[in-house]
Design an enzyme around this catalytic site. Structure first.
Site, short mmCIF file in Angstrom:
data_model
loop_
_atom_site.label_atom_id
_atom_site.label_comp_id
_atom_site.label_asym_id
_atom_site.label_seq_id
_atom_site.Cartn_x
_atom_site.Cartn_y
_atom_site.Cartn_z
N ILE A 80 12.86 51.70 13.29
CA ILE A 80 11.90 51.94 14.37
C ILE A 80 12.48 52.98 15.31
CG2 ILE A 80 10.65 50.91 16.30
CD1 ILE A 80 10.84 48.21 14.86
N SER A 108 16.60 48.50 12.12
CA SER A 108 17.28 49.22 13.17
C SER A 108 16.21 49.74 14.11
CB SER A 108 18.12 50.37 12.61
OG SER A 108 17.32 51.23 11.84
N CYS A 109 16.59 49.94 15.37
CA CYS A 109 15.66 50.44 16.37
C CYS A 109 16.44 51.34 17.32
CB CYS A 109 15.01 49.28 17.13
SG CYS A 109 13.80 49.82 18.36
N VAL A 110 15.97 52.56 17.48
CA VAL A 110 16.65 53.51 18.34
C VAL A 110 15.66 54.24 19.24
CG1 VAL A 110 18.58 53.88 16.75
CG2 VAL A 110 16.57 55.34 16.61
#
Length: 129
Positions: A80, A108-110
């Site tokens: 994401i 994963s989210c960044v």
């Protein structure tokens, strides 16, 4: 790894560059391109609201999964990309409608400085067929 099939559906936005919506490879892997909040019917970005944009992204992913004869339970990894990490909780509210905690994929989210067409969110995923 060999490419088995190119996945394309009119129920998700057409690519905005030289890529495909998804690639099925080696008989088991499905790699979905990052999806943004484009309405496939109008080609327009949905309202500038993180909840509505996340819903559209998930609808687009679901359409591509269906075209590949897959479902949310086939997804093993998501990535994401958020314009503002402060939207993380709101995104999780929508995301949780599609994945149960018990079987949710790795993720994963960044936060990123900018996304295509200045959307608020982009999500890509990998599924096992």
């Amino acid at each position: 790894m060999t490419i088995d099939r190119i996945i394309r559906t009119s129920k998700a936005p057409a690519p905005v560059g030289p890529y495909n919506q998804a690639i099925a490879a080696t008989g088991q892997m499905l790699f979905l391109a990052g999806q943004i909040a484009l309405d496939p019917q109008t080609g327009e970005i949905v309202a500038e609201d993180i909840i509505r944009q996340t819903e559209q992204v998930m609808n687009n992913i679901e359409a591509i999964l269906k075209e590949a004869d897959a479902h949310w339970t086939n997804v093993v990894k998501t990535s994401i990309f958020l314009k503002d990490l402060a939207d993380f909780a709101k995104v999780n509210q929508v995301y949780a409608r599609y994945f149960s905690e018990a079987s949710a994929p790795a993720r994963s989210c960044v936060e990123v400085s900018r996304l295509p067409k200045d959307v608020l969110i982009e999500i890509e995923c990998i599924a096992i067929l």
